[in-house]
Scaffold this motif. Structure first.
Motif, PDB file in Angstrom:
ATOM      1  N   MET A   4       1.060  -1.485  -0.470  1.00 36.07           N
ATOM      2  CA  MET A   4       0.075  -0.289   0.299  1.00 36.07           C
ATOM      3  C   MET A   4       0.688   1.157  -0.398  1.00 36.07           C
ATOM      4  N   VAL A  16      -1.387   0.597  -5.344  1.00 31.99           N
ATOM      5  CA  VAL A  16      -0.937  -0.453  -5.302  1.00 31.99           C
ATOM      6  C   VAL A  16       0.832  -0.714  -5.814  1.00 31.99           C
ATOM      7  N   GLY A 125       1.812  -2.554   5.275  1.00 31.34           N
ATOM      8  CA  GLY A 125       0.528  -2.469   4.373  1.00 31.34           C
ATOM      9  C   GLY A 125       1.224  -2.890   3.359  1.00 31.34           C
ATOM     10  N   GLU A 127       3.307  -7.497   1.402  1.00 33.60           N
ATOM     11  CA  GLU A 127       3.541  -8.489   1.949  1.00 33.60           C
ATOM     12  C   GLU A 127       4.283  -9.134   2.635  1.00 33.60           C
ATOM     13  N   LEU A 325      -5.458  -6.303  -0.911  1.00 36.51           N
ATOM     14  CA  LEU A 325      -5.082  -5.819  -0.877  1.00 36.51           C
ATOM     15  C   LEU A 325      -4.681  -5.232  -2.810  1.00 36.51           C
ATOM     16  N   TRP A 328      -6.978  -2.291  -2.568  1.00 38.28           N
ATOM     17  CA  TRP A 328      -6.937  -1.519  -1.405  1.00 38.28           C
ATOM     18  C   TRP A 328      -7.694   0.200  -1.340  1.00 38.28           C
ATOM     19  N   VAL A 343      -7.520  -4.200   5.432  1.00 32.46           N
ATOM     20  CA  VAL A 343      -6.894  -4.207   3.651  1.00 32.46           C
ATOM     21  C   VAL A 343      -6.513  -6.380   4.305  1.00 32.46           C
ATOM     22  N   LEU A 345      -3.522  -8.184   2.747  1.00 31.23           N
ATOM     23  CA  LEU A 345      -2.278  -8.175   2.020  1.00 31.23           C
ATOM     24  C   LEU A 345      -1.909  -9.456   1.511  1.00 31.23           C
TER      25      LEU A 345
END
Length: 347
Positions: A4, A16, A125, A127, A325, A328, A343, A345
């Motif tokens: 994010m 993204v 925010g 992965e 995500l 988002w 969100v 992820l």
């Protein structure tokens, strides 16, 4: 790796983004992002009103309300692969100031602190993210996705700690609590008040959606106008930041009452206030107003305890929407009935 992202200071830049793997300098523990909560601070960051990334970076990874699952943890850290964790937001300044040196970085005196996802450092925010084990809080497995509420709950455990500190200046036995604003912060404030055995009254301008029932399920009273309040509050937790609400609520405080300001209004609204009359009321009643922001490490641990003691089905109803995500930015648009939007992820 997806994250994010925004361009600090540039309105409408939420996207993204593709970012590099988290650097080891962020911490020895590697974590898979599970959920990130969205709050008013994120909306202001996206609007370009404030915020800063790492030195030399042209984007900022958002996400200060976090929940992740440990992928790698160093021996002796107290964490293991598979553990759920929440990351602490603020980091002490490099000086450090006297407050930061004592672990009270939420009271940093020189403003040189950093905040993950807000000021001078990327957030959670993404992965994957890294964190020093000292700045991670274990989330019990039984909380599951509700662990994303640890950070916002920490704001309220600190707020109540501050109320207790100020209240203890004299004999202190509050009974009536007014909470203004029935968003996530206000509802969590009401939850703690109910857990403490206080009579809870929650004010919100709208009685539509799930908020009134959530308050009633705590045993509280839901109000849409302060004129409906039939008691004199010993404590006010103010979560709107709206000037008129702050002033009118302050006027209602009982003798030796305490009002904790935990909300900041996003608007530049100006109001006319007869300060001499307000000051007179506060002075003759020995009433106190105190502001609070952020949280120290102990407040996160207290937040976990609060969430564990709560009705889990009640907490589940606070999370009203989950977005992937991959989409988002859609979490930034408020929909009817929204309370806490998170969100995913992993999606």
């Amino acid at each position: 790796m997806r994250a994010m992202t925004v361009v600090p200071g540039k309105a409408g830049s939420a996207s993204v983004g593709e970012v590099a793997e988290p650097p080891e300098a962020d911490g020895t523990m590697l974590v898979e992002g599970v959920l990130a909560g969205i709050c008013g601070t994120d909306l202001e960051l996206v609007a370009g009103e404030f915020g800063s990334g790492r030195a030399g970076a042209d984007q900022l990874v958002l996400g200060h309300e976090s929940l992740g699952q440990v992928l790698e943890a160093p021996p002796g850290s107290g964490f293991s692969s598979g553990d759920l964790v929440a990351g602490i937001v603020r980091r002490p300044d490099p000086e450090p100031c006297p407050a930061c040196a004592r672990g009270e970085w939420d009271f940093c005196r020189n403003g040189l602190y950093t905040e993950r996802g807000i000021k001078g450092d990327d957030g959670y925010g993404a992965e994957r993210w890294r964190v020093d084990p000292y700045f991670a809080v274990r989330v019990p497995a039984e909380l599951g996705r509700l662990g994303v509420l640890v950070e916002p709950a920490s704001i309220l455990t600190k707020a109540w700690e501050q109320v207790d500190h100020v209240g203890s200046r004299s004999w202190y036995e509050p009974k009536q609590v007014l909470v203004t604003g029935a968003g996530p912060i206000g509802l969590l404030a009401a939850l703690i008040a109910a857990q403490r055995g206080y009579a809870v009254h929650v004010l919100d301008r709208s009685d539509e959606g799930p908020k009134p029932q959530l308050v009633r399920d705590l045993g509280g009273t839901f109000l849409t106008d302060l004129s409906e309040l039939r008691v004199q509050p010993d404590v006010v937790i103010e979560a709107t930041g709206a000037g008129p609400v702050v002033v009118e609520s302050a006027k209602l405080l009982a003798p030796a009452g305490v009002m904790c300001l935990a909300g900041i209004s996003p608007g530049p609204d100006r109001i006319e206030v007869q300060m001499d009359a307000l000051v007179r009321q506060l002075v003759v009643r020995n009433a106190a107003l105190v502001g609070t922001v952020n949280a120290a490490k102990r407040h996160y641990a207290d937040a976990v305890d609060v969430l564990l003691a709560a009705d889990q089905s009640w907490l589940e109803r606070l999370i009203t929407r989950t977005v992937p995500l991959s989409d988002w930015p859609s979490a930034l648009t408020k929909k009817p009935g929204d309370i806490k939007v998170v969100v995913d992820l992993r999606a």
